[in-house]
Structure formats: C-alpha cells, structure tokens
Design a protein around this motif. Structure first.
Motif, PDB file in Angstrom:
ATOM      1  N   PRO A  98     -26.603 -54.779  13.729  1.00 56.79           N
ATOM      2  CA  PRO A  98     -27.551 -53.651  13.739  1.00 56.79           C
ATOM      3  C   PRO A  98     -28.916 -54.035  13.170  1.00 56.79           C
ATOM      4  N   ASP A  99     -29.949 -53.402  13.716  1.00 55.70           N
ATOM      5  CA  ASP A  99     -31.289 -53.524  13.141  1.00 55.70           C
ATOM      6  C   ASP A  99     -31.456 -52.562  11.969  1.00 55.70           C
ATOM      7  N   ASP A 100     -30.637 -51.516  11.955  1.00 54.57           N
ATOM      8  CA  ASP A 100     -30.789 -50.481  10.936  1.00 54.57           C
ATOM      9  C   ASP A 100     -29.427 -49.838  10.681  1.00 54.57           C
ATOM     10  N   ASN A 101     -29.126 -49.545   9.411  1.00 57.11           N
ATOM     11  CA  ASN A 101     -27.909 -48.830   9.018  1.00 57.11           C
ATOM     12  C   ASN A 101     -28.291 -47.519   8.339  1.00 57.11           C
ATOM     13  N   VAL A 102     -27.666 -46.443   8.776  1.00 60.49           N
ATOM     14  CA  VAL A 102     -27.867 -45.140   8.137  1.00 60.49           C
ATOM     15  C   VAL A 102     -26.499 -44.703   7.627  1.00 60.49           C
ATOM     16  N   VAL A 103     -26.346 -44.630   6.286  1.00 63.30           N
ATOM     17  CA  VAL A 103     -25.037 -44.425   5.676  1.00 63.30           C
ATOM     18  C   VAL A 103     -25.049 -43.176   4.794  1.00 63.30           C
TER      19      VAL A 103
END
Length: 233
Positions: A98-103
C-alpha cells in the motif's frame, strides 16, 4: 392482461431525452464544447453561451441541443451508455504494497479534503470506523485500489461522481456494498474497492455533486495550449 400492462408500462416510461441530467453528464457535454472551441468549431462567444446553457439544463434532451451540430455528438450522445470500466485493475498497474494505510482500532480514522490518493490504499477498521473521502482528492493515477477490512467495525468510502467505481468483496455476518459507477470520460480514474467485512460493514458510493477537478483542469490546459497555438503564441 399482461400485454395491456406491458403497453401501459411502455407508455408511462419517460424517453431518454426527458430524463433528468446528472452533473457528470453536464461535465461531459462541457468537455465536448471545450474541445470544439479548441478545434475552431465554436467562437469564444458561442462557447460561453453554450456552457452557460449546459449549466442551466435540466434534462438530457436539453443538453443534446448544445452539441447537436458537433461531430462528437454523433460519436456518443448524452443519452448513450459509456464503455464500462474493467472489473479488475490492469495486471501490474497497482503495486501489492500500500501507498497509504488508514487504521482505526477502537477508534475512528478519517481521510478527506485535498489529499493525494496513491495507487493502493489499505483501510482497517477493528471495533472502529474508517472514512475515506476521495471527492476532493488528487488522482495521479487512473487506477486506484482501496483494500478494506472491517471486523466489528465499518469502512465508508466516497468518490466523486465522474469517476468509475467497482467492487469485489464479501461479508461474513456483515455487509459489503459498492454502488457500481461508470464515468463518461474514458480517461477518468477507476476506483476499485476490495476486501471483506466480518460482523461489520464496507460501503462505497459516489458523493453527489462532487467531481474530479483534475480532469476538468486537464481539459482546460489542453484548450489553453490549442488556443495559444492557434493565436501563434
């Protein structure tokens, strides 16, 4: 009786030209007018007058009037269906990592506003909620994958209505709902939502009235270049 009911249904169904026009259809007609201006088919005054009319148009038939005398109208009219986006991303177009993780774990996480969307975004909601709003995002890539995992939580994704939207996933005692959407622009971004929900929910829908400004900016830059070339600058 069945034939009579069928006749009544056909008579009551509105013609395509009478259907209410969407913002995406207005944008597509405006793009055709921009191209016609750049090609010298319309004067600046004609272009301005027609664009103003497009913004006021209420139905598909009213939009058709503004491009009826242009070649693009006979290639694909406002009432015709755009070519559907492929159900899966092109092989190799989107990285595995992933380029970005939203957790969100026992919490909430929001990604919205003017932000740059990568090719792959992973969203994790565990006893929490994730909101990913792409309606004002910058798209550097045509294909974007949002991989979502909801465990006793929720992932909500919103996209502008002039992109294409596809979904492949499932729910285990939960829900996975993606509203399929096709853009009239073959160069528009395609957002793929994938993943699964366990006792949770994943939802992806267009945000009405929101469009990708970058697509319009690209068209405007093309018009500006054509005008400068035509004027000899």
């Amino acid at each position: 009786m069945d034939l009579q009911k069928q006749d009544l249904q056909q008579q009551s169904a509105p013609a395509v030209s009478e259907l209410r026009a969407s913002d995406a259809e207005r944008d597509r007609i405006a793009d055709i007018l921009h191209d016609a201006l750049a090609e010298g088919r319309l004067t600046a005054d004609e272009h301005a007058e027609r664009v103003e009319g497009v913004l006021r148009a209420k139905t598909v038939g009213e939009l058709d009037v503004f491009i009826r005398d242009l070649p693009a109208a006979h290639r694909q009219g406002p009432g015709s269906s755009p070519a559907p986006a492929p159900p899966r991303p092109t092989a190799g177009a989107v990285p595995i990592d992933p380029d970005d993780n939203v957790v969100a774990v026992f919490s909430g996480a929001v990604r919205k506003g003017r932000w740059r969307a990568g090719r792959r975004i992973h969203a994790y909601a565990v006893f929490g909620s994730v909101e990913i709003d792409l309606s004002e995002a910058l798209f550097d890539h045509q294909q974007v994958v949002v991989k979502s995992f909801a465990i006793f939580g929720s992932v909500e994704i919103r996209v502008p209505e002039n992109v294409s939207l596809r979904g492949t996933g499932s729910g285990v005692l939960g829900s996975f709902e993606v509203d399929t959407l096709d853009s009239g622009d073959p160069q528009a971004p395609i957002v793929y939502v994938d993943g699964w929900a366990v006792l949770g929910s994943i939802e992806a829908r267009p945000k009405r009235g929101k469009v990708v400004a970058d697509i319009l900016d690209r068209v405007q830059r093309k018009v500006d270049r054509s005008l400068r070339k035509h004027l000899g600058h």
